[in-house]
Design a protein around this motif. Structure first.
Motif, PDB file in Angstrom:
ATOM      1  N   ASN A  87     -23.931  -3.423  22.716  1.00 24.42           N
ATOM      2  CA  ASN A  87     -24.363  -4.697  22.165  1.00 24.42           C
ATOM      3  C   ASN A  87     -25.179  -4.404  20.915  1.00 24.42           C
ATOM      4  O   ASN A  87     -26.131  -3.631  20.974  1.00 24.42           O
ATOM      5  CB  ASN A  87     -25.209  -5.431  23.198  1.00 24.42           C
ATOM      6  CG  ASN A  87     -25.640  -6.789  22.729  1.00 24.42           C
ATOM      7  OD1 ASN A  87     -25.687  -7.076  21.544  1.00 24.42           O
ATOM      8  ND2 ASN A  87     -25.980  -7.642  23.667  1.00 24.42           N
ATOM      9  N   ILE A  88     -24.808  -5.014  19.806  1.00 24.18           N
ATOM     10  CA  ILE A  88     -25.554  -4.868  18.559  1.00 24.18           C
ATOM     11  C   ILE A  88     -25.940  -6.261  18.095  1.00 24.18           C
ATOM     12  O   ILE A  88     -25.086  -7.138  17.945  1.00 24.18           O
ATOM     13  CB  ILE A  88     -24.715  -4.161  17.470  1.00 24.18           C
ATOM     14  CG1 ILE A  88     -24.274  -2.780  17.969  1.00 24.18           C
ATOM     15  CG2 ILE A  88     -25.513  -4.034  16.175  1.00 24.18           C
ATOM     16  CD1 ILE A  88     -23.251  -2.113  17.096  1.00 24.18           C
ATOM     17  N   THR A  89     -27.238  -6.468  17.882  1.00 24.32           N
ATOM     18  CA  THR A  89     -27.741  -7.755  17.436  1.00 24.32           C
ATOM     19  C   THR A  89     -28.217  -7.626  15.998  1.00 24.32           C
ATOM     20  O   THR A  89     -28.923  -6.685  15.655  1.00 24.32           O
ATOM     21  CB  THR A  89     -28.891  -8.236  18.339  1.00 24.32           C
ATOM     22  OG1 THR A  89     -28.395  -8.329  19.677  1.00 24.32           O
ATOM     23  CG2 THR A  89     -29.418  -9.588  17.910  1.00 24.32           C
ATOM     24  N   PHE A  90     -27.824  -8.563  15.174  1.00 24.42           N
ATOM     25  CA  PHE A  90     -28.235  -8.595  13.773  1.00 24.42           C
ATOM     26  C   PHE A  90     -29.173  -9.776  13.581  1.00 24.42           C
ATOM     27  O   PHE A  90     -28.753 -10.931  13.734  1.00 24.42           O
ATOM     28  CB  PHE A  90     -27.024  -8.731  12.853  1.00 24.42           C
ATOM     29  CG  PHE A  90     -26.079  -7.559  12.962  1.00 24.42           C
ATOM     30  CD1 PHE A  90     -26.350  -6.366  12.317  1.00 24.42           C
ATOM     31  CD2 PHE A  90     -24.937  -7.655  13.729  1.00 24.42           C
ATOM     32  CE1 PHE A  90     -25.486  -5.286  12.417  1.00 24.42           C
ATOM     33  CE2 PHE A  90     -24.060  -6.583  13.830  1.00 24.42           C
ATOM     34  CZ  PHE A  90     -24.347  -5.392  13.177  1.00 24.42           C
ATOM     35  N   GLY A  91     -30.420  -9.450  13.259  1.00 24.62           N
ATOM     36  CA  GLY A  91     -31.412 -10.505  13.117  1.00 24.62           C
ATOM     37  C   GLY A  91     -31.558 -11.240  14.433  1.00 24.62           C
ATOM     38  O   GLY A  91     -31.383 -10.674  15.506  1.00 24.62           O
ATOM     39  N   SER A  92     -31.835 -12.502  14.337  1.00 24.89           N
ATOM     40  CA  SER A  92     -31.975 -13.296  15.557  1.00 24.89           C
ATOM     41  C   SER A  92     -30.851 -14.315  15.662  1.00 24.89           C
ATOM     42  O   SER A  92     -30.965 -15.298  16.372  1.00 24.89           O
ATOM     43  CB  SER A  92     -33.323 -14.019  15.535  1.00 24.89           C
ATOM     44  OG  SER A  92     -33.412 -14.828  14.377  1.00 24.89           O
ATOM     45  N   TYR A  93     -29.731 -14.034  14.951  1.00 28.65           N
ATOM     46  CA  TYR A  93     -28.705 -15.064  14.924  1.00 28.65           C
ATOM     47  C   TYR A  93     -27.274 -14.596  15.143  1.00 28.65           C
ATOM     48  O   TYR A  93     -26.388 -15.425  15.305  1.00 28.65           O
ATOM     49  CB  TYR A  93     -28.769 -15.847  13.616  1.00 28.65           C
ATOM     50  CG  TYR A  93     -28.601 -15.001  12.384  1.00 28.65           C
ATOM     51  CD1 TYR A  93     -27.355 -14.779  11.830  1.00 28.65           C
ATOM     52  CD2 TYR A  93     -29.697 -14.412  11.782  1.00 28.65           C
ATOM     53  CE1 TYR A  93     -27.196 -13.997  10.707  1.00 28.65           C
ATOM     54  CE2 TYR A  93     -29.551 -13.637  10.649  1.00 28.65           C
ATOM     55  CZ  TYR A  93     -28.304 -13.438  10.115  1.00 28.65           C
ATOM     56  OH  TYR A  93     -28.167 -12.655   9.012  1.00 28.65           O
ATOM     57  N   PHE A  94     -27.009 -13.281  15.155  1.00 23.46           N
ATOM     58  CA  PHE A  94     -25.628 -12.854  15.351  1.00 23.46           C
ATOM     59  C   PHE A  94     -25.576 -11.663  16.297  1.00 23.46           C
ATOM     60  O   PHE A  94     -26.321 -10.706  16.140  1.00 23.46           O
ATOM     61  CB  PHE A  94     -24.959 -12.493  14.019  1.00 23.46           C
ATOM     62  CG  PHE A  94     -23.484 -12.281  14.155  1.00 23.46           C
ATOM     63  CD1 PHE A  94     -22.627 -13.348  14.338  1.00 23.46           C
ATOM     64  CD2 PHE A  94     -22.943 -11.007  14.130  1.00 23.46           C
ATOM     65  CE1 PHE A  94     -21.256 -13.163  14.481  1.00 23.46           C
ATOM     66  CE2 PHE A  94     -21.582 -10.802  14.273  1.00 23.46           C
ATOM     67  CZ  PHE A  94     -20.744 -11.888  14.448  1.00 23.46           C
ATOM     68  N   ASP A  95     -24.666 -11.739  17.267  1.00 21.52           N
ATOM     69  CA  ASP A  95     -24.585 -10.733  18.314  1.00 21.52           C
ATOM     70  C   ASP A  95     -23.133 -10.256  18.445  1.00 21.52           C
ATOM     71  O   ASP A  95     -22.209 -11.071  18.482  1.00 21.52           O
ATOM     72  CB  ASP A  95     -25.038 -11.373  19.632  1.00 21.52           C
ATOM     73  CG  ASP A  95     -25.473 -10.372  20.669  1.00 21.52           C
ATOM     74  OD1 ASP A  95     -25.994  -9.311  20.296  1.00 21.52           O
ATOM     75  OD2 ASP A  95     -25.306 -10.669  21.861  1.00 21.52           O
ATOM     76  N   LEU A  96     -22.958  -8.926  18.504  1.00 30.52           N
ATOM     77  CA  LEU A  96     -21.649  -8.309  18.736  1.00 30.52           C
ATOM     78  C   LEU A  96     -21.704  -7.536  20.040  1.00 30.52           C
ATOM     79  O   LEU A  96     -22.627  -6.743  20.258  1.00 30.52           O
ATOM     80  CB  LEU A  96     -21.327  -7.302  17.631  1.00 30.52           C
ATOM     81  CG  LEU A  96     -20.837  -7.773  16.290  1.00 30.52           C
ATOM     82  CD1 LEU A  96     -20.761  -6.607  15.322  1.00 30.52           C
ATOM     83  CD2 LEU A  96     -19.477  -8.438  16.424  1.00 30.52           C
ATOM     84  N   ILE A  97     -20.739  -7.738  20.895  1.00 28.31           N
ATOM     85  CA  ILE A  97     -20.620  -6.953  22.125  1.00 28.31           C
ATOM     86  C   ILE A  97     -19.217  -6.362  22.134  1.00 28.31           C
ATOM     87  O   ILE A  97     -18.228  -7.076  21.929  1.00 28.31           O
ATOM     88  CB  ILE A  97     -20.838  -7.819  23.385  1.00 28.31           C
ATOM     89  CG1 ILE A  97     -22.232  -8.453  23.366  1.00 28.31           C
ATOM     90  CG2 ILE A  97     -20.651  -6.969  24.650  1.00 28.31           C
ATOM     91  CD1 ILE A  97     -22.472  -9.455  24.471  1.00 28.31           C
ATOM     92  N   PHE A  98     -19.144  -5.055  22.339  1.00 28.47           N
ATOM     93  CA  PHE A  98     -17.862  -4.358  22.369  1.00 28.47           C
ATOM     94  C   PHE A  98     -17.599  -3.825  23.770  1.00 28.47           C
ATOM     95  O   PHE A  98     -18.434  -3.127  24.335  1.00 28.47           O
ATOM     96  CB  PHE A  98     -17.857  -3.190  21.377  1.00 28.47           C
ATOM     97  CG  PHE A  98     -17.956  -3.606  19.944  1.00 28.47           C
ATOM     98  CD1 PHE A  98     -16.846  -4.098  19.269  1.00 28.47           C
ATOM     99  CD2 PHE A  98     -19.151  -3.499  19.263  1.00 28.47           C
ATOM    100  CE1 PHE A  98     -16.934  -4.475  17.939  1.00 28.47           C
ATOM    101  CE2 PHE A  98     -19.251  -3.875  17.936  1.00 28.47           C
ATOM    102  CZ  PHE A  98     -18.141  -4.365  17.265  1.00 28.47           C
ATOM    103  N   HIS A  99     -16.424  -4.142  24.309  1.00 25.65           N
ATOM    104  CA  HIS A  99     -15.981  -3.659  25.615  1.00 25.65           C
ATOM    105  C   HIS A  99     -14.754  -2.773  25.385  1.00 25.65           C
ATOM    106  O   HIS A  99     -13.648  -3.297  25.166  1.00 25.65           O
ATOM    107  CB  HIS A  99     -15.566  -4.828  26.522  1.00 25.65           C
ATOM    108  CG  HIS A  99     -16.622  -5.844  26.765  1.00 25.65           C
ATOM    109  ND1 HIS A  99     -17.497  -5.750  27.809  1.00 25.65           N
ATOM    110  CD2 HIS A  99     -16.941  -6.981  26.081  1.00 25.65           C
ATOM    111  CE1 HIS A  99     -18.309  -6.792  27.788  1.00 25.65           C
ATOM    112  NE2 HIS A  99     -18.000  -7.545  26.743  1.00 25.65           N
ATOM    113  N   PRO A 100     -14.925  -1.440  25.440  1.00 22.26           N
ATOM    114  CA  PRO A 100     -13.754  -0.576  25.238  1.00 22.26           C
ATOM    115  C   PRO A 100     -12.805  -0.646  26.423  1.00 22.26           C
ATOM    116  O   PRO A 100     -13.221  -0.811  27.569  1.00 22.26           O
ATOM    117  CB  PRO A 100     -14.359   0.818  25.092  1.00 22.26           C
ATOM    118  CG  PRO A 100     -15.712   0.732  25.711  1.00 22.26           C
ATOM    119  CD  PRO A 100     -16.155  -0.689  25.643  1.00 22.26           C
ATOM    120  N   ILE A 101     -11.520  -0.555  26.136  1.00 22.80           N
ATOM    121  CA  ILE A 101     -10.490  -0.541  27.166  1.00 22.80           C
ATOM    122  C   ILE A 101     -10.164   0.914  27.469  1.00 22.80           C
ATOM    123  O   ILE A 101      -9.786   1.679  26.578  1.00 22.80           O
ATOM    124  CB  ILE A 101      -9.214  -1.281  26.696  1.00 22.80           C
ATOM    125  CG1 ILE A 101      -9.552  -2.699  26.228  1.00 22.80           C
ATOM    126  CG2 ILE A 101      -8.150  -1.279  27.786  1.00 22.80           C
ATOM    127  CD1 ILE A 101     -10.159  -3.594  27.276  1.00 22.80           C
TER     128      ILE A 101
END
Length: 175
Positions: A87-101
């Motif tokens: 999980n990588i959060t940028f600032g307080s407004y955008f969030d990326l979560i990566f689930h590898p297969i």
């Protein structure tokens, strides 16, 4: 699944820093690396274009990218390569979560605009995500070293201290 989407991150134009105060260390509480890197990001603040799927998000080097790097983005990349969700959060407004297969060059990406309820998912090539994130992180650290804000030794120490701290807290929580 062969329906892979776009993923890219690029440094863009410098922007004026009217909205932040210059990073000071009046209490002498930061390491040379921490204050040097903070000042690099401030002095070189620029837009950073993040493209995920059909979204184009404009982030800033200071604070959005800086905060993610301070939160050990480089370690998150390593975890992703090892097959772990990150999980990588940028600032307080955008969030990326990566689930590898497992056993595939594929990652499911969940991204959301925090506080808005806007949430999407897409499939990406794991190798592309890792390559692009590594390129950006390395580019930023290289620029900071080249411009004299940090040293290679300070960067290596920062990375190793983070690993030791994480190992120590993990070992403590196991007892």
């Amino acid at each position: 699944m062969d329906n892979y989407q776009n993923f890219d991150i690029q440094l863009q134009d410098l922007i004026k820093n009217d909205f932040y105060d210059y990073p000071e260390d009046e209490l002498n509480e930061y390491t040379n690396f921490e204050i040097g890197f903070k000042r690099f990001c401030f002095d070189n603040n620029r837009n950073v274009l993040l493209e995920v799927d059909d979204e184009k998000i404009i982030l800033h080097l200071y604070h959005d990218i800086f905060d993610a790097l301070e939160d050990r983005w480089h370690e998150q990349i390593t975890k992703l390569v090892s097959g772990n969700k990150i999980n990588i959060t940028f600032g307080s407004y955008f969030d990326l979560i990566f689930h590898p297969i497992k056993n595939k060059d594929e990652v499911i990406c969940e991204y959301s605009f925090l506080g808005t309820g806007k949430y999407k998912t897409c499939n990406l090539y794991l190798s592309q995500v890792v390559k692009i994130m590594n390129l950006l992180v390395n580019q930023i650290f290289s620029m900071a070293i080249k411009q004299g804000y940090i040293t290679t030794e300070d960067l290596i120490e920062f990375i190793s201290i983070n690993k030791k701290t994480r190992r120590r807290s993990t070992a403590t929580s196991l007892h």
